[in-house]
Design a protein around this motif. Structure first.
Motif, PDB file in Angstrom:
ATOM      1  N   ALA A  67      19.460  22.097  10.118  1.00 60.01           N
ATOM      2  CA  ALA A  67      20.862  22.371   9.842  1.00 60.01           C
ATOM      3  C   ALA A  67      21.732  21.422  10.654  1.00 60.01           C
ATOM      4  CB  ALA A  67      21.189  23.815  10.202  1.00 60.01           C
ATOM      5  N   ALA A  68      22.967  21.246  10.219  1.00 59.03           N
ATOM      6  CA  ALA A  68      23.896  20.364  10.922  1.00 59.03           C
ATOM      7  C   ALA A  68      24.363  20.989  12.234  1.00 59.03           C
ATOM      8  CB  ALA A  68      25.097  20.046  10.039  1.00 59.03           C
ATOM      9  N   ARG A  69      24.367  22.333  12.289  1.00 54.22           N
ATOM     10  CA  ARG A  69      24.767  23.053  13.503  1.00 54.22           C
ATOM     11  C   ARG A  69      23.627  23.994  13.883  1.00 54.22           C
ATOM     12  NH1 ARG A  69      30.153  23.630  14.812  1.00 54.22           N
ATOM     13  NH2 ARG A  69      29.885  25.845  15.195  1.00 54.22           N
ATOM     14  N   VAL A  70      23.176  23.879  15.106  1.00 59.18           N
ATOM     15  CA  VAL A  70      22.047  24.693  15.564  1.00 59.18           C
ATOM     16  C   VAL A  70      22.303  25.187  16.982  1.00 59.18           C
ATOM     17  CG1 VAL A  70      20.346  23.492  14.131  1.00 59.18           C
ATOM     18  CG2 VAL A  70      20.764  22.703  16.451  1.00 59.18           C
ATOM     19  N   GLY A  71      21.582  26.226  17.363  1.00 61.80           N
ATOM     20  CA  GLY A  71      21.590  26.684  18.746  1.00 61.80           C
ATOM     21  C   GLY A  71      20.474  25.979  19.492  1.00 61.80           C
ATOM     22  N   VAL A  72      20.835  25.204  20.483  1.00 67.13           N
ATOM     23  CA  VAL A  72      19.866  24.423  21.258  1.00 67.13           C
ATOM     24  C   VAL A  72      19.619  25.129  22.591  1.00 67.13           C
ATOM     25  CG1 VAL A  72      19.480  22.210  22.422  1.00 67.13           C
ATOM     26  CG2 VAL A  72      20.552  22.266  20.169  1.00 67.13           C
ATOM     27  N   LEU A  73      18.370  25.272  22.956  1.00 68.15           N
ATOM     28  CA  LEU A  73      18.005  25.883  24.227  1.00 68.15           C
ATOM     29  C   LEU A  73      18.390  24.942  25.370  1.00 68.15           C
ATOM     30  CD1 LEU A  73      16.477  28.265  25.625  1.00 68.15           C
ATOM     31  CD2 LEU A  73      14.442  26.812  25.504  1.00 68.15           C
ATOM     32  N   VAL A  74      19.227  25.431  26.303  1.00 66.21           N
ATOM     33  CA  VAL A  74      19.626  24.609  27.444  1.00 66.21           C
ATOM     34  C   VAL A  74      19.111  25.173  28.768  1.00 66.21           C
ATOM     35  CG1 VAL A  74      21.661  23.678  26.281  1.00 66.21           C
ATOM     36  CG2 VAL A  74      21.890  25.735  27.704  1.00 66.21           C
ATOM     37  N   HIS A  75      18.641  26.426  28.742  1.00 68.17           N
ATOM     38  CA  HIS A  75      18.075  27.010  29.954  1.00 68.17           C
ATOM     39  C   HIS A  75      16.986  27.996  29.563  1.00 68.17           C
ATOM     40  CE1 HIS A  75      17.768  28.770  33.964  1.00 68.17           C
ATOM     41  NE2 HIS A  75      17.665  29.931  33.335  1.00 68.17           N
ATOM     42  N   ALA A  76      15.884  27.934  30.286  1.00 71.60           N
ATOM     43  CA  ALA A  76      14.800  28.903  30.105  1.00 71.60           C
ATOM     44  C   ALA A  76      14.172  29.165  31.470  1.00 71.60           C
ATOM     45  CB  ALA A  76      13.748  28.371  29.140  1.00 71.60           C
ATOM     46  N   SER A  77      14.106  30.451  31.828  1.00 72.50           N
ATOM     47  CA  SER A  77      13.423  30.825  33.066  1.00 72.50           C
ATOM     48  C   SER A  77      12.535  32.017  32.774  1.00 72.50           C
ATOM     49  CB  SER A  77      14.423  31.169  34.172  1.00 72.50           C
ATOM     50  OG  SER A  77      15.191  32.297  33.812  1.00 72.50           O
ATOM     51  N   CYS A  78      11.473  32.139  33.552  1.00 80.19           N
ATOM     52  CA  CYS A  78      10.523  33.211  33.313  1.00 80.19           C
ATOM     53  C   CYS A  78       9.901  33.661  34.628  1.00 80.19           C
ATOM     54  CB  CYS A  78       9.420  32.731  32.357  1.00 80.19           C
ATOM     55  SG  CYS A  78       8.246  34.008  31.887  1.00 80.19           S
ATOM     56  N   ASP A  79       9.889  34.973  34.824  1.00 77.82           N
ATOM     57  CA  ASP A  79       9.164  35.577  35.937  1.00 77.82           C
ATOM     58  C   ASP A  79       7.921  36.219  35.347  1.00 77.82           C
ATOM     59  OD1 ASP A  79      11.129  34.963  37.874  1.00 77.82           O
ATOM     60  OD2 ASP A  79      12.300  36.705  37.249  1.00 77.82           O
ATOM     61  N   PHE A  80       6.767  35.831  35.856  1.00 82.19           N
ATOM     62  CA  PHE A  80       5.487  36.338  35.364  1.00 82.19           C
ATOM     63  C   PHE A  80       5.131  37.586  36.172  1.00 82.19           C
ATOM     64  CE2 PHE A  80       5.669  31.736  34.868  1.00 82.19           C
ATOM     65  CZ  PHE A  80       5.546  31.644  33.491  1.00 82.19           C
ATOM     66  N   ILE A  81       5.037  38.711  35.490  1.00 85.27           N
ATOM     67  CA  ILE A  81       4.843  39.991  36.163  1.00 85.27           C
ATOM     68  C   ILE A  81       3.367  40.363  36.255  1.00 85.27           C
ATOM     69  CG2 ILE A  81       5.365  42.461  36.036  1.00 85.27           C
ATOM     70  CD1 ILE A  81       7.905  41.613  34.431  1.00 85.27           C
ATOM     71  N   LYS A  82       2.655  40.183  35.163  1.00 83.86           N
ATOM     72  CA  LYS A  82       1.268  40.623  35.074  1.00 83.86           C
ATOM     73  C   LYS A  82       0.538  39.724  34.087  1.00 83.86           C
ATOM     74  CE  LYS A  82      -1.359  44.770  34.105  1.00 83.86           C
ATOM     75  NZ  LYS A  82      -1.354  46.194  33.893  1.00 83.86           N
ATOM     76  N   SER A  83      -0.749  39.476  34.325  1.00 84.46           N
ATOM     77  CA  SER A  83      -1.540  38.647  33.413  1.00 84.46           C
ATOM     78  C   SER A  83      -1.739  39.362  32.084  1.00 84.46           C
ATOM     79  CB  SER A  83      -2.907  38.331  34.020  1.00 84.46           C
ATOM     80  OG  SER A  83      -2.754  37.504  35.138  1.00 84.46           O
ATOM     81  N   LEU A  84      -1.499  38.646  31.019  1.00 82.53           N
ATOM     82  CA  LEU A  84      -1.668  39.166  29.662  1.00 82.53           C
ATOM     83  C   LEU A  84      -3.012  38.683  29.131  1.00 82.53           C
ATOM     84  CD1 LEU A  84      -0.409  40.662  27.278  1.00 82.53           C
ATOM     85  CD2 LEU A  84       0.862  38.587  26.728  1.00 82.53           C
ATOM     86  N   MET A  85      -3.766  39.598  28.558  1.00 83.96           N
ATOM     87  CA  MET A  85      -5.115  39.295  28.095  1.00 83.96           C
ATOM     88  C   MET A  85      -5.209  39.424  26.572  1.00 83.96           C
ATOM     89  SD  MET A  85      -6.274  38.832  31.145  1.00 83.96           S
ATOM     90  CE  MET A  85      -8.032  38.871  31.278  1.00 83.96           C
ATOM     91  N   TYR A  86      -6.250  38.863  26.025  1.00 81.56           N
ATOM     92  CA  TYR A  86      -6.572  38.983  24.607  1.00 81.56           C
ATOM     93  C   TYR A  86      -7.617  40.081  24.452  1.00 81.56           C
ATOM     94  CZ  TYR A  86      -8.527  37.726  20.062  1.00 81.56           C
ATOM     95  OH  TYR A  86      -8.950  37.757  18.767  1.00 81.56           O
ATOM     96  N   PRO A  87      -7.593  40.885  23.445  1.00 85.01           N
ATOM     97  CA  PRO A  87      -6.596  40.974  22.380  1.00 85.01           C
ATOM     98  C   PRO A  87      -5.436  41.858  22.817  1.00 85.01           C
ATOM     99  CG  PRO A  87      -8.367  42.518  21.915  1.00 85.01           C
ATOM    100  CD  PRO A  87      -8.731  41.791  23.199  1.00 85.01           C
TER     101      PRO A  87
END
Length: 145
Positions: A60-80
């Motif tokens: 599209a001619a106008r989009v929302g662009v990601l300018v900031h991303a932060s993440c705190d990892f709380i617990k390990s995620l497993m499969y499945p």
């Protein structure tokens, strides 16, 4: 183009957009848990679903662009596992939108939380642009209380 009046109270601050997805075998690293970089991909997928629901499909001619991303990892995620990504709308600016995210499993156990900021961008000009009233209404209508 009608620019949005961001002073109106109809932006559903505190509203939540949710999407679900499975943890895939390929999301795991050599230690057998979801690789830290994949949490950002989960957030990316949630934002893509948000834009899809808001009928703001790419390209599209106008989009929302990601300018900031932060993440705190709380617990390990497993499969499945099946996870839910919740985006909570925390701020709407003239050309930006901020939300926190939470990644949890079906039982409500939290694995990660963070923050994202997107900026409306005019791709032809390569610069930020104010949200239109229509864009803002379509996006914020996806967040429910």
């Amino acid at each position: 183009m009608q620019v949005a009046d961001i002073t109106t109270p109809n932006h559903r601050l505190g509203g939540v957009f949710r999407c679900a997805m499975p943890v895939r075998w390929g999301d795991l690293d050599a230690l057998g848990h979801v690789n830290n970089t994949v949490y950002f991909r989960y957030g990316e997928e949630a934002r893509a679903k948000l834009f899809e629901q808001a009928r703001m499909n790419l390209p599209a001619a106008r989009v929302g662009v990601l300018v900031h991303a932060s993440c705190d990892f709380i617990k390990s995620l497993m499969y499945p596992a099946n996870i839910s990504i919740s985006l909570t709308l925390t701020r709407v600016g003239r050309s930006s939108m901020e939300f926190t995210f939470l990644i949890e499993d079906e039982s409500g156990v939290a694995y990660a939380r963070g923050k994202n900021i997107i900026v409306c961008t005019d791709m032809d000009r390569g610069e930020s642009a104010p949200w239109t009233a229509d864009e803002l209404e379509r996006l914020t209508s996806c967040f429910s209380h």
